[in-house]
Scaffold this motif. Structure first.
Motif, PDB file in Angstrom:
ATOM      1  N   SER A 174      62.181  16.072  14.183  1.00 54.45           N
ATOM      2  CA  SER A 174      62.217  15.435  15.503  1.00 54.45           C
ATOM      3  C   SER A 174      63.026  14.148  15.415  1.00 54.45           C
ATOM      4  N   PRO A 175      64.341  14.231  15.608  1.00 59.32           N
ATOM      5  CA  PRO A 175      65.219  13.055  15.465  1.00 59.32           C
ATOM      6  C   PRO A 175      64.829  11.866  16.345  1.00 59.32           C
ATOM      7  N   ALA A 176      64.126  12.129  17.454  1.00 62.59           N
ATOM      8  CA  ALA A 176      63.743  11.039  18.363  1.00 62.59           C
ATOM      9  C   ALA A 176      62.816  10.032  17.680  1.00 62.59           C
ATOM     10  N   LEU A 177      62.166  10.440  16.604  1.00 60.17           N
ATOM     11  CA  LEU A 177      61.261   9.527  15.883  1.00 60.17           C
ATOM     12  C   LEU A 177      62.029   8.388  15.213  1.00 60.17           C
ATOM     13  N   THR A 178      63.310   8.596  14.951  1.00 60.28           N
ATOM     14  CA  THR A 178      64.133   7.611  14.228  1.00 60.28           C
ATOM     15  C   THR A 178      64.025   6.220  14.825  1.00 60.28           C
ATOM     16  N   ALA A 179      64.005   6.140  16.138  1.00 68.90           N
ATOM     17  CA  ALA A 179      64.017   4.853  16.836  1.00 68.90           C
ATOM     18  C   ALA A 179      62.781   4.013  16.546  1.00 68.90           C
ATOM     19  N   TYR A 180      61.721   4.630  16.044  1.00 63.57           N
ATOM     20  CA  TYR A 180      60.457   3.915  15.867  1.00 63.57           C
ATOM     21  C   TYR A 180      60.092   3.691  14.397  1.00 63.57           C
ATOM     22  N   VAL A 181      60.900   4.188  13.485  1.00 60.21           N
ATOM     23  CA  VAL A 181      60.582   4.063  12.056  1.00 60.21           C
ATOM     24  C   VAL A 181      61.333   2.886  11.450  1.00 60.21           C
ATOM     25  N   ALA A 182      60.615   2.035  10.729  1.00 58.03           N
ATOM     26  CA  ALA A 182      61.218   0.872  10.065  1.00 58.03           C
ATOM     27  C   ALA A 182      60.325   0.464   8.909  1.00 58.03           C
ATOM     28  N   PRO A 183      60.864  -0.244   7.923  1.00 57.76           N
ATOM     29  CA  PRO A 183      60.030  -0.713   6.813  1.00 57.76           C
ATOM     30  C   PRO A 183      58.964  -1.698   7.303  1.00 57.76           C
ATOM     31  N   ASP A 236      55.021   1.276  14.346  1.00 58.00           N
ATOM     32  CA  ASP A 236      54.080   0.316  14.915  1.00 58.00           C
ATOM     33  C   ASP A 236      52.999   1.106  15.639  1.00 58.00           C
ATOM     34  N   PHE A 237      51.815   1.191  15.032  1.00 57.95           N
ATOM     35  CA  PHE A 237      50.749   2.001  15.610  1.00 57.95           C
ATOM     36  C   PHE A 237      50.122   1.364  16.847  1.00 57.95           C
ATOM     37  N   PHE A 238      50.603   0.183  17.224  1.00 57.63           N
ATOM     38  CA  PHE A 238      50.148  -0.444  18.464  1.00 57.63           C
ATOM     39  C   PHE A 238      51.135  -0.194  19.601  1.00 57.63           C
ATOM     40  N   ASN A 239      52.190   0.556  19.321  1.00 55.30           N
ATOM     41  CA  ASN A 239      53.186   0.922  20.324  1.00 55.30           C
ATOM     42  C   ASN A 239      52.921   2.364  20.750  1.00 55.30           C
ATOM     43  N   PRO A 240      52.428   2.572  21.978  1.00 55.02           N
ATOM     44  CA  PRO A 240      52.085   3.933  22.413  1.00 55.02           C
ATOM     45  C   PRO A 240      53.252   4.911  22.313  1.00 55.02           C
ATOM     46  N   LYS A 241      54.468   4.440  22.578  1.00 48.76           N
ATOM     47  CA  LYS A 241      55.633   5.323  22.508  1.00 48.76           C
ATOM     48  C   LYS A 241      55.912   5.754  21.066  1.00 48.76           C
ATOM     49  N   ALA A 242      55.672   4.846  20.124  1.00 51.28           N
ATOM     50  CA  ALA A 242      55.860   5.182  18.712  1.00 51.28           C
ATOM     51  C   ALA A 242      54.823   6.205  18.255  1.00 51.28           C
ATOM     52  N   VAL A 243      53.575   6.019  18.683  1.00 53.80           N
ATOM     53  CA  VAL A 243      52.506   6.958  18.327  1.00 53.80           C
ATOM     54  C   VAL A 243      52.792   8.332  18.915  1.00 53.80           C
ATOM     55  N   LEU A 244      53.254   8.354  20.158  1.00 56.45           N
ATOM     56  CA  LEU A 244      53.598   9.618  20.807  1.00 56.45           C
ATOM     57  C   LEU A 244      54.724  10.324  20.051  1.00 56.45           C
ATOM     58  N   ALA A 245      55.746   9.561  19.662  1.00 53.95           N
ATOM     59  CA  ALA A 245      56.879  10.141  18.930  1.00 53.95           C
ATOM     60  C   ALA A 245      56.442  10.686  17.571  1.00 53.95           C
ATOM     61  N   LEU A 246      55.539   9.973  16.891  1.00 56.63           N
ATOM     62  CA  LEU A 246      55.037  10.437  15.603  1.00 56.63           C
ATOM     63  C   LEU A 246      54.256  11.736  15.764  1.00 56.63           C
ATOM     64  N   ASN A 247      53.366  11.783  16.749  1.00 50.89           N
ATOM     65  CA  ASN A 247      52.568  12.988  16.950  1.00 50.89           C
ATOM     66  C   ASN A 247      53.445  14.190  17.300  1.00 50.89           C
ATOM     67  N   LYS A 248      54.451  13.948  18.113  1.00 49.88           N
ATOM     68  CA  LYS A 248      55.376  15.035  18.471  1.00 49.88           C
ATOM     69  C   LYS A 248      56.092  15.551  17.223  1.00 49.88           C
ATOM     70  N   ALA A 249      56.515  14.641  16.363  1.00 51.50           N
ATOM     71  CA  ALA A 249      57.184  15.040  15.123  1.00 51.50           C
ATOM     72  C   ALA A 249      56.238  15.816  14.213  1.00 51.50           C
ATOM     73  N   LEU A 250      54.979  15.377  14.119  1.00 51.33           N
ATOM     74  CA  LEU A 250      53.996  16.084  13.293  1.00 51.33           C
ATOM     75  C   LEU A 250      53.782  17.515  13.793  1.00 51.33           C
ATOM     76  N   LEU A 251      53.699  17.664  15.110  1.00 51.43           N
ATOM     77  CA  LEU A 251      53.480  18.994  15.680  1.00 51.43           C
ATOM     78  C   LEU A 251      54.695  19.897  15.482  1.00 51.43           C
ATOM     79  N   PHE A 302      58.149  22.546  22.098  1.00 52.14           N
ATOM     80  CA  PHE A 302      58.025  21.669  23.275  1.00 52.14           C
ATOM     81  C   PHE A 302      56.650  21.041  23.274  1.00 52.14           C
ATOM     82  N   TRP A 303      56.622  19.717  23.424  1.00 58.24           N
ATOM     83  CA  TRP A 303      55.348  19.017  23.553  1.00 58.24           C
ATOM     84  C   TRP A 303      55.591  17.704  24.278  1.00 58.24           C
ATOM     85  N   GLU A 304      55.201  17.648  25.528  1.00 55.68           N
ATOM     86  CA  GLU A 304      55.287  16.440  26.346  1.00 55.68           C
ATOM     87  C   GLU A 304      53.959  16.262  27.052  1.00 55.68           C
TER      88      GLU A 304
END
Length: 320
Positions: free
Chosen positions: A33-42, A51-66, A74-76
């Motif tokens: 899920s390339p969209a996760l790239t925007a939320y991953v950082a050291p 950032d687990f306090f960023n809802p958009k980051a958590v959503l992107a991570l869960n989508k990538a896991l699925l 598809f998962w929205e």
């Protein structure tokens, strides 16, 4: 950068069959899920994270896991709806598989095994995991129209789910099985993630406490990083009342289900729940503890079938 922490290679508290026992492989997840790239950082230790306090980051991570682990294309989900933590949801599924196995050597698999997910939610998470891991089919019910629309979209746009998951609207908010299970229809298990809190105020208070513990300071407002609507987070009387009502109604469907189950968040809910199960003459009760991180969760399972009837059920439905 702070001194790098040593992390255990395996999260041993998760179920042995869980796909989430190792640390997140962000390179592999981003590939799925390339969209996760925007939320991953050291992070401050130099480890890739979000950032687990960023809802958009958590959503992107869960989508990538699925996508990575469960083959979802598809998962929205709608904004402000519950974005479930995948590892904990997977543990519930794996432990139900063990419950169905009983003393047998093989876990029953295939779409002849059917579960009912009470409160399937916008994410359709339990049918996704249960179908991928064990090939089970599901009925998913919910009272919320937007959740139904979202779950149906996920079911329709993923090939394996389309033929194995049926989403049904529960028109009466106080019902669990009525209007959902058809006469003579049988399910091998039911599952439910009840609203835990008794009010919106309680839900916000719990969220603030959680955030304060994690961040070390009191946040200015309740920010639920996994989202959630009223029906997902709180109900009159809290989980104890919710589960009590579910148990009393389940009595009328005792011959249509092998095991009824529900998550229980608060340990204090167990004692009154056992008393209710005694009152309705459940023939067997199981409490299964699960661990996710520092938190211990559990689900309770009950049946109204005798030992002989359960054996006949297993021989007919699982071994045919």
């Amino acid at each position: 950068m702070q001194k790098k922490r040593e992390h255990p290679k395996v999260k041993s508290q998760l179920h042995p069959r869980s796909k989430h026992r190792e640390r997140y492989n962000f390179d592999a997840l981003i590939k799925s899920s390339p969209a996760l790239t925007a939320y991953v950082a050291p992070n401050k230790y130099g480890d890739n994270s979000i950032d687990f306090f960023n809802p958009k980051a958590v959503l992107a991570l869960n989508k990538a896991l699925l996508m990575h682990h469960y083959g979802i294309k598809f998962w929205e989900i709608p904004e402000h709806y519950l974005c479930p933590p995948i590892p904990g949801r997977a543990d519930y599924i794996h432990n139900i598989a063990d419950l169905l196995k009983g003393n047998g050597t093989k876990i029953p698999k295939g779409n002849t095994i059917k579960g009912l997910d009470i409160g399937v939610g916008a994410s359709c998470i339990y049918p996704i995991i249960g179908n991928h891991e064990y090939g089970w089919s599901f009925i998913g019910s919910d009272t919320n129209e937007n959740a139904i629309i979202s779950a149906k979209a996920i079911e329709q746009k993923n090939y394996n789910l389309k033929s194995n998951v049926e989403i049904r609207r529960q028109e009466k908010s106080n019902n669990f099985f009525y209007e959902i299970l058809k006469p003579e229809e049988k399910v091998d298990f039911t599952m439910c993630n009840p609203p835990f809190h008794a009010s919106l105020k309680d839900a916000q208070k719990a969220s603030l406490k959680k955030l304060k513990n994690l961040k070390g300071k009191r946040p200015s407002k309740a920010l639920l990083n996994f989202g959630g609507q009223q029906s997902e987070l709180w109900t009159k009387g809290g989980e104890a009342r919710f589960i009590k009502d579910m148990i009393y109604e389940s009595k009328h469907f005792g011959e249509q289900c092998l095991w009824f189950t529900s998550l229980i968040s608060k340990e204090t809910t167990l004692k009154p729940t056992y008393k209710i199960l005694e009152n309705v003459k459940a023939t067997a009760v199981e409490t299964v503890e699960m661990g996710q991180g520092q938190k211990v969760s559990r689900f309770i399972a009950w049946t109204f079938l005798s030992d002989k009837e359960r054996e006949e059920w297993i021989n007919k439905r699982f071994k045919s």
